[in-house]
Design a protein around this motif. Sequence first.
Motif, PDB file in Angstrom:
ATOM      1  N   ARG A  91       0.851  -1.227  -0.064  1.00  0.00           N
ATOM      2  CA  ARG A  91      -0.070  -0.107   0.066  1.00  0.00           C
ATOM      3  C   ARG A  91       0.971   1.349   0.067  1.00  0.00           C
ATOM      4  NH1 ARG A  91      -4.304  -0.491   4.669  1.00  0.00           N
ATOM      5  NH2 ARG A  91      -5.313   1.161   3.479  1.00  0.00           N
ATOM      6  N   SER A  92       1.858   1.204   0.036  1.00  0.00           N
ATOM      7  CA  SER A  92       3.012   2.448   0.183  1.00  0.00           C
ATOM      8  C   SER A  92       3.431   2.588  -1.216  1.00  0.00           C
ATOM      9  CB  SER A  92       4.324   2.038   1.160  1.00  0.00           C
ATOM     10  OG  SER A  92       5.211   1.285   0.250  1.00  0.00           O
ATOM     11  N   ILE A  93       4.630   3.518  -1.542  1.00  0.00           N
ATOM     12  CA  ILE A  93       5.019   3.868  -2.781  1.00  0.00           C
ATOM     13  C   ILE A  93       5.912   2.684  -3.345  1.00  0.00           C
ATOM     14  CG2 ILE A  93       7.323   4.716  -1.879  1.00  0.00           C
ATOM     15  CD1 ILE A  93       7.416   6.868  -3.758  1.00  0.00           C
ATOM     16  N   LEU A  94       6.015   1.752  -2.452  1.00  0.00           N
ATOM     17  CA  LEU A  94       6.947   0.327  -2.779  1.00  0.00           C
ATOM     18  C   LEU A  94       5.918  -0.555  -3.337  1.00  0.00           C
ATOM     19  CD1 LEU A  94      10.091  -0.276  -2.237  1.00  0.00           C
ATOM     20  CD2 LEU A  94       9.126  -1.792  -0.181  1.00  0.00           C
ATOM     21  N   ARG A  95       4.888  -0.359  -3.432  1.00  0.00           N
ATOM     22  CA  ARG A  95       3.841  -1.508  -3.765  1.00  0.00           C
ATOM     23  C   ARG A  95       3.963  -2.067  -5.224  1.00  0.00           C
ATOM     24  NH1 ARG A  95       1.305   3.402  -3.791  1.00  0.00           N
ATOM     25  NH2 ARG A  95       0.159   4.045  -5.661  1.00  0.00           N
ATOM     26  N   ASN A  96       4.554  -1.213  -6.127  1.00  0.00           N
ATOM     27  CA  ASN A  96       4.814  -1.694  -7.537  1.00  0.00           C
ATOM     28  C   ASN A  96       6.255  -2.458  -7.590  1.00  0.00           C
ATOM     29  OD1 ASN A  96       2.247  -0.714  -8.509  1.00  0.00           O
ATOM     30  ND2 ASN A  96       3.257   1.377  -8.552  1.00  0.00           N
ATOM     31  N   ALA A  97       6.844  -2.554  -6.530  1.00  0.00           N
ATOM     32  CA  ALA A  97       8.365  -3.271  -6.550  1.00  0.00           C
ATOM     33  C   ALA A  97       8.123  -4.789  -6.723  1.00  0.00           C
ATOM     34  CB  ALA A  97       9.157  -2.749  -5.403  1.00  0.00           C
ATOM     35  N   GLY A  98       7.092  -5.416  -6.068  1.00  0.00           N
ATOM     36  CA  GLY A  98       6.673  -6.687  -6.161  1.00  0.00           C
ATOM     37  C   GLY A  98       7.322  -7.494  -5.061  1.00  0.00           C
ATOM     38  N   TYR A  99       7.640  -6.701  -3.782  1.00  0.00           N
ATOM     39  CA  TYR A  99       8.077  -7.514  -2.793  1.00  0.00           C
ATOM     40  C   TYR A  99       7.246  -8.542  -2.346  1.00  0.00           C
ATOM     41  CZ  TYR A  99      12.623  -5.043  -2.832  1.00  0.00           C
ATOM     42  OH  TYR A  99      13.722  -4.272  -3.160  1.00  0.00           O
ATOM     43  N   GLU A 100       7.728  -9.692  -1.835  1.00  0.00           N
ATOM     44  CA  GLU A 100       7.127 -10.391  -0.715  1.00  0.00           C
ATOM     45  C   GLU A 100       8.010 -10.265   0.617  1.00  0.00           C
ATOM     46  OE1 GLU A 100       4.321 -11.975  -1.420  1.00  0.00           O
ATOM     47  OE2 GLU A 100       4.480 -11.801  -3.602  1.00  0.00           O
ATOM     48  N   TYR A 101       7.395 -10.916   1.608  1.00  0.00           N
ATOM     49  CA  TYR A 101       8.406 -10.705   2.883  1.00  0.00           C
ATOM     50  C   TYR A 101       8.043 -11.921   3.905  1.00  0.00           C
ATOM     51  CZ  TYR A 101       3.998  -9.142   5.114  1.00  0.00           C
ATOM     52  OH  TYR A 101       2.645  -9.150   5.476  1.00  0.00           O
ATOM     53  N   LEU A 102       9.056 -12.123   4.766  1.00  0.00           N
ATOM     54  CA  LEU A 102       9.057 -13.090   5.751  1.00  0.00           C
ATOM     55  C   LEU A 102       9.510 -12.258   7.069  1.00  0.00           C
ATOM     56  CD1 LEU A 102      10.735 -15.955   3.922  1.00  0.00           C
ATOM     57  CD2 LEU A 102       8.360 -15.836   4.780  1.00  0.00           C
ATOM     58  N   MET A 103       8.838 -12.474   8.340  1.00  0.00           N
ATOM     59  CA  MET A 103       9.275 -11.746   9.422  1.00  0.00           C
ATOM     60  C   MET A 103       9.098 -12.652  10.533  1.00  0.00           C
ATOM     61  SD  MET A 103       6.226  -8.897  10.054  1.00  0.00           S
ATOM     62  CE  MET A 103       7.332  -8.179  11.143  1.00  0.00           C
ATOM     63  N   THR A 104       9.624 -12.195  11.942  1.00  0.00           N
ATOM     64  CA  THR A 104       9.615 -12.614  13.033  1.00  0.00           C
ATOM     65  C   THR A 104       8.161 -12.400  13.778  1.00  0.00           C
ATOM     66  OG1 THR A 104      10.878 -11.009  13.997  1.00  0.00           O
ATOM     67  CG2 THR A 104      11.806 -12.961  13.321  1.00  0.00           C
ATOM     68  N   ASP A 105       8.055 -12.929  14.984  1.00  0.00           N
ATOM     69  CA  ASP A 105       7.012 -12.544  15.958  1.00  0.00           C
ATOM     70  C   ASP A 105       7.649 -12.588  17.284  1.00  0.00           C
ATOM     71  OD1 ASP A 105       4.679 -11.679  17.268  1.00  0.00           O
ATOM     72  OD2 ASP A 105       3.486 -13.529  16.894  1.00  0.00           O
ATOM     73  N   SER A 106       8.460 -11.781  17.607  1.00  0.00           N
ATOM     74  CA  SER A 106       9.416 -11.764  18.826  1.00  0.00           C
ATOM     75  C   SER A 106       8.879 -11.532  20.164  1.00  0.00           C
ATOM     76  CB  SER A 106      10.625 -11.028  18.599  1.00  0.00           C
ATOM     77  OG  SER A 106      11.315 -11.224  17.373  1.00  0.00           O
ATOM     78  N   PRO A 107       9.243 -12.032  21.185  1.00  0.00           N
ATOM     79  CA  PRO A 107       8.767 -11.666  22.533  1.00  0.00           C
ATOM     80  C   PRO A 107       9.452 -10.223  22.917  1.00  0.00           C
ATOM     81  CG  PRO A 107      10.726 -13.120  22.828  1.00  0.00           C
ATOM     82  CD  PRO A 107      10.269 -12.895  21.383  1.00  0.00           C
ATOM     83  N   ASP A 108       9.884  -9.469  22.118  1.00  0.00           N
ATOM     84  CA  ASP A 108      10.470  -8.318  22.393  1.00  0.00           C
ATOM     85  C   ASP A 108       9.424  -7.270  23.253  1.00  0.00           C
ATOM     86  OD1 ASP A 108      12.701  -5.938  22.101  1.00  0.00           O
ATOM     87  OD2 ASP A 108      10.533  -5.045  21.242  1.00  0.00           O
ATOM     88  N   PRO A 109       9.548  -6.728  24.418  1.00  0.00           N
ATOM     89  CA  PRO A 109       8.535  -6.106  25.084  1.00  0.00           C
ATOM     90  C   PRO A 109       7.863  -4.884  24.196  1.00  0.00           C
ATOM     91  CG  PRO A 109      10.389  -6.338  26.431  1.00  0.00           C
ATOM     92  CD  PRO A 109      11.055  -6.784  25.007  1.00  0.00           C
TER      93      PRO A 109
END
Length: 320
Positions: A91-109
């Motif tokens: 949804r940002s200006i980066l939307r046409n770049a075609g990126y996919e992503y992976l990320m963590t779900d950490s216990p960081d407070p």
Amino acid sequence: MLHTLFLTVFIFVTLNCENLFDAKHDTLKQDLEYFEGGSRHWSAQRYWHKLNNIGREIISCGGEGEEWVVPDLVALVEVENDSVLHDLTRRSILRNAGYEYLMTDSPDPRGIDVALLYHPFSFTPDTAYSIRITPPEGYKATRDILYVRGDCFLDGDSTMRLHAFVVHSPSRSGGSKVSEQYRIHVASRLCQSIDSIYRGDAEAKILVMGDFNDYHTDKSLRLIGAHGMKNVSAGARGTNGAEGTYRHQGRWGSLDHILISTPLYGILSIDWCRVNDAPFLYEEEPTYGGIRPRRTYRGFKYDYGGYSDHFPLVFRFSIP
């Protein structure tokens, strides 16, 4: 990824986003500072402006003019949650770049996580998981390490199996010496995973990127180097005066690093590894002279045009 005659060119980036939070409160996290009505007066408008600024920053890492390409892999540090990454990539200006992503779900407070953007035409993951860091006694929880395995596409039908890690080590808050053992602890856990990969494949191609909150001469980075990893970003500079990715009280340093395994280093040709200090990303340093990253907040003072307190680190190389 750029294909030239007999070469495949890749661009890898690591960027600390300086608190890329949405404006919603997560009742399980200490994120009220970046909540509408919180101490920083964060808002949906400021959030979307920040997203587009981070998008511009990533796009600028691909070069200039006819040589510009979309960076293949981008390690992001200090991102809050999945919805933020969805907004950034869709949804940002980066939307046409075609990126996919992976990320963590950490216990960081505070709810801080790490992520890896990848371009599907360059890289296809087949395995991804978080590596949980058990904190030493007396220390609070920190960010998980993100591990991703997949194939990089080379010329023709050939591929290269790549093991990628994204790291955000504990901060230097309270003093670098006091907190050093925790960063060494995180580096040791990372090295266990690196060693495990090497046991299965002595010629493994391994990539480690992120914010280590240590310099390349510190113990945690030297420990990683002793486990078959070469710091290709040590000594990286910008083209407009930056002598590192971060500047504090007039002193430059790089807390952000890119390391690659010895087998990977042996097959590639490095074009450069440098700090992206494009003019729109910096401001003049009034006290000490020179430039500094144009950050979103300086203390509690908001800068509408700010990007991050870190410059991106960009690694460009080719594989025959």
